[in-house]
Motif scaffolding. Structure first.
Motif, mmCIF file in Angstrom:
data_model
loop_
_atom_site.group_PDB
_atom_site.id
_atom_site.type_symbol
_atom_site.label_atom_id
_atom_site.label_comp_id
_atom_site.label_asym_id
_atom_site.label_seq_id
_atom_site.Cartn_x
_atom_site.Cartn_y
_atom_site.Cartn_z
ATOM 1 N N LYS A 32 33.713 -1.867 -1.186
ATOM 2 C CA LYS A 32 34.811 -2.390 -0.367
ATOM 3 C C LYS A 32 35.528 -1.298 0.416
ATOM 4 N N SER A 33 35.317 -0.052 0.038
ATOM 5 C CA SER A 33 35.937 1.065 0.758
ATOM 6 C C SER A 33 34.994 1.675 1.781
ATOM 7 N N GLN A 34 33.847 1.063 1.997
ATOM 8 C CA GLN A 34 32.902 1.610 2.961
ATOM 9 C C GLN A 34 33.466 1.616 4.376
ATOM 10 N N GLY A 35 34.369 0.684 4.652
ATOM 11 C CA GLY A 35 34.981 0.669 5.974
ATOM 12 C C GLY A 35 35.744 1.951 6.258
ATOM 13 N N VAL A 36 36.390 2.528 5.238
ATOM 14 C CA VAL A 36 37.106 3.793 5.405
ATOM 15 C C VAL A 36 36.123 4.908 5.756
ATOM 16 N N ILE A 37 34.966 4.922 5.100
ATOM 17 C CA ILE A 37 33.952 5.944 5.380
ATOM 18 C C ILE A 37 33.341 5.722 6.767
ATOM 19 N N ILE A 38 33.153 4.452 7.145
ATOM 20 C CA ILE A 38 32.568 4.160 8.456
ATOM 21 C C ILE A 38 33.455 4.680 9.581
ATOM 22 N N VAL A 39 34.764 4.517 9.439
ATOM 23 C CA VAL A 39 35.688 5.015 10.474
ATOM 24 C C VAL A 39 35.591 6.532 10.595
ATOM 25 N N GLU A 40 35.464 7.233 9.463
ATOM 26 C CA GLU A 40 35.322 8.682 9.504
ATOM 27 C C GLU A 40 34.011 9.097 10.167
ATOM 28 N N LEU A 41 32.926 8.400 9.830
ATOM 29 C CA LEU A 41 31.643 8.714 10.455
ATOM 30 C C LEU A 41 31.668 8.415 11.950
ATOM 31 N N LYS A 42 32.392 7.395 12.320
ATOM 32 C CA LYS A 42 32.510 7.055 13.751
ATOM 33 C C LYS A 42 33.199 8.173 14.519
ATOM 34 N N MET A 44 33.183 11.370 13.502
ATOM 35 C CA MET A 44 32.306 12.542 13.451
ATOM 36 C C MET A 44 31.152 12.434 14.437
ATOM 37 N N TYR A 45 30.666 11.214 14.655
ATOM 38 C CA TYR A 45 29.537 10.982 15.568
ATOM 39 C C TYR A 45 29.974 9.964 16.631
ATOM 40 N N PRO A 46 30.736 10.404 17.620
ATOM 41 C CA PRO A 46 31.274 9.463 18.620
ATOM 42 C C PRO A 46 30.208 8.831 19.505
ATOM 43 N N ASN A 47 29.069 9.472 19.655
ATOM 44 C CA ASN A 47 28.015 8.938 20.508
ATOM 45 C C ASN A 47 27.110 7.936 19.784
ATOM 46 N N THR A 48 27.363 7.717 18.513
ATOM 47 C CA THR A 48 26.556 6.790 17.730
ATOM 48 C C THR A 48 27.196 5.406 17.738
ATOM 49 N N SER A 49 26.388 4.385 17.877
ATOM 50 C CA SER A 49 26.897 3.013 17.888
ATOM 51 C C SER A 49 27.416 2.634 16.504
ATOM 52 N N PRO A 50 28.532 1.885 16.439
ATOM 53 C CA PRO A 50 29.046 1.438 15.125
ATOM 54 C C PRO A 50 28.037 0.584 14.356
ATOM 55 N N SER A 51 27.230 -0.170 15.072
ATOM 56 C CA SER A 51 26.234 -0.995 14.380
ATOM 57 C C SER A 51 25.174 -0.136 13.714
ATOM 58 N N ASP A 52 24.849 1.031 14.306
ATOM 59 C CA ASP A 52 23.892 1.931 13.671
ATOM 60 C C ASP A 52 24.459 2.528 12.387
ATOM 61 N N ASP A 338 40.915 -1.484 13.719
ATOM 62 C CA ASP A 338 40.854 -0.449 14.747
ATOM 63 C C ASP A 338 40.763 -1.059 16.140
ATOM 64 N N GLU A 339 40.047 -2.173 16.252
ATOM 65 C CA GLU A 339 39.924 -2.859 17.542
ATOM 66 C C GLU A 339 41.238 -3.527 17.950
ATOM 67 N N SER A 340 41.996 -4.032 16.973
ATOM 68 C CA SER A 340 43.243 -4.743 17.266
ATOM 69 C C SER A 340 44.451 -3.833 17.351
ATOM 70 N N GLY A 341 44.273 -2.540 17.151
ATOM 71 C CA GLY A 341 45.396 -1.621 17.222
ATOM 72 C C GLY A 341 46.178 -1.507 15.928
#
Length: 508
Positions: A32-42, A44-52, A338-341
């Motif tokens: 359930k905390s994977q979303g926190v890690i996903i935001v950090e990876l996003k 770190m890798y701004p050119n990578t798609s969130p779906s990837d 993050d999308e909704s501010g």
């Protein structure tokens, strides 16, 4: 007849529940905390798609479920303790490995496969270890086990947020892996029931030899003048003579035929201690009987024929649809914020509050299932329906209110569906098919992740809004509730048909 010494619904049974709650709580709290890690990876890798990036964690959950048949086979051949320790080993190793990966692509096999396989082992262990220890309080035990998810959901997001704010990504994950290592302690507590069965068998064999305690305690001793300790010079000899001579002071036993002296109170206490020590030392080496061997042989095989059971197939199909929505809920909530501010701290605190609510509601749902006011299938249907409605409202409202309503629906009823599935399986198939039923059901849950990952990625790429993904989540939850409702109605029809008295044939 069950032996009263077995810890059924008492004693070590609740230690098993506590250990499973901690292990399951860490796995699901991390999920359930994977979303926190996903935001950090996003970041770190701004050119990578969130779906990837989402695919990495979807693969982990996919392996968690698809490995269920393999994990079930290992469980039938070994024990819950072995499978739990093996799963914790894979979890710890994968977390340490991703702390040092140089590129994002390496996380696919390390986190997506290794971590998912370890999580699957721990999950199957925690949801089946209660079986031999509970008969009257099964649903409560499962509710408390699943409540560990809520407890650690309150803690893990805050810990990860603090670690990411204070350290680099590698340092934060490495420190987090240190928490995972502590699960070795909990997995070691999963003592098999065979330990107590052999202990009870030892007591039973002692009782058959000496059924009258008073007769045992009234065994006369030799008089002091006739004991072998009277003249040690005549009794001691070579080691061979010492072990073979009946008069050896180390091997001699009281001669009850030559005296009428009775045991003193001190001698009685010494004899009781001696018998107790013999019981403890002998309980671990009692050989298995033929009945135990046949039982172990029967339990060492998974019952694959359950896939042809109509009602169980409907339950698995409903689970497939429901988990298709539930599996991506906690991953998409931070992205929706993050999308909704919405700030990261608000999302973190919302996840913590949802975890606290989940602790209470999972326990209450387990207690309600034990009351058996309604069937477990009916209760799971209502939980699925409420969670689906909240997901649809979240897609419409969005922002702060939508996130709160989504977490409210998921925490109060949505996650309780997973803890009710073992009760549903026992209700339909009996407790003897629990391991096989859960292994097959987890495999269907793994198939659901293929549906959710491709569908959510396609929806986001076509609309570029995470809010629309929650329409998909709500639709999956409601469809799963509908399939489960059909299962409930079919079960009632079958019960009414069986209860209907058969018309007697007229005599010729």
């Amino acid at each position: 007849m069950e032996d009263h010494r077995l810890p059924i619904d008492v004693g070590w049974a609740w230690v098993i529940t506590f250990a499973c709650s901690g292990m399951f709580g860490f796995v699901t709290g991390s999920f359930k905390s994977q979303g926190v890690i996903i935001v950090e990876l996003k970041e770190m890798y701004p050119n990578t798609s969130p779906s990837d990036i989402l695919w990495i964690f979807s693969m982990s959950t996919l392996m968690n479920r698809l490995s269920a048949p393999l994990n079930g086979l290992i469980l039938t051949k070994t024990s819950h303790r072995f499978l739990g320790l093996l799963g914790v080993s894979l979890l710890s190793a994968s977390l340490v490995s991703i702390a040092y990966v140089p590129r994002l692509e390496y996380m696919y096999p390390i986190y997506g496969i290794t971590y998912g396989l370890g999580a699957g082992m721990v999950t199957l262990t925690t949801f089946t270890a209660y079986g031999p220890y509970f008969k009257k309080r099964r649903a409560l035990s499962l509710g408390l086990t699943a409540a560990g998810s809520g407890v650690l959901t309150m803690i893990i997001p805050a810990i990860l947020r603090c670690l990411f704010d204070s350290f680099t990504f590698s340092g934060a994950i490495l420190l987090f892996s240190g928490l995972c290592v502590q699960l070795f302690i909990l997995a070691s507590l999963l003592r098999p029931m065979s330990f107590y069965e052999r202990l009870a068998k030892s007591y039973k064999s002692k009782a058959e030899v000496a059924t009258d305690d008073d007769a045992v305690l009234s065994v006369p001793l030799k008089p002091p003048s006739e004991t072998p300790f009277r003249d040690r010079s005549h009794s001691l000899g070579t080691p061979t003579e010492l072990n073979s001579s009946p008069s050896s002071p180390f091997l001699s036993t009281p001669d009850i035929s030559q005296t009428s002296h009775q045991l003193t109170e001190k001698d009685k206490k010494s004899l009781i201690i001696k018998y107790s020590l013999e019981d403890i030392s002998s309980c671990a080496i009692i050989p298995k009987s033929a009945d135990d061997d046949s039982k172990d042989e029967k339990e060492s095989k998974l019952n694959w024929r359950l896939v042809y059971h109509p009602q169980f197939f409907m339950v698995c199909l409903a689970t497939l649809m429901y988990v298709s929505g539930l599996s991506i809920t906690y991953q998409c909530i931070p992205l929706l914020g993050d999308e909704s501010g919405v700030s990261k701290k608000f999302v973190t605190y919302a996840l913590i509050g949802a975890g606290g609510l989940e602790v209470v509601m999972r326990s209450l749902n387990g207690m309600f299932a034990d009351l058996k006011i309604i069937s477990a299938c009916t209760q799971a249907t209502l939980c699925m329906a409420f969670s689906g409605v909240m997901a649809v409202i979240c897609a419409i409202v969005s922002k702060h209110a939508g996130i709160i309503l989504m977490l409210l629906g998921t925490s109060t009823t949505g996650t309780s569906v997973i803890s009710l599935l073992p009760i549903v399986s026992v209700e339909l198939l009996g407790k003897d098919n629990l391991y096989s039923a859960m292994s097959i059901n987890y495999f269907y849950q793994g198939l659901s992740l293929l549906v959710s990952t491709f569908s959510s990625g396609a929806i986001y790429k076509s609309t570029e809004r995470w809010g629309n993904v929650f329409f998909f989540i709500g639709g999956c939850n409601l469809l799963g509730a509908f399939i489960m409702l059909v299962t409930v109605l079919e079960s009632k029809r079958i019960r009414r048909h069986r209860a209907k008295p058969k018309a007697s044939k007229p005599k010729a």
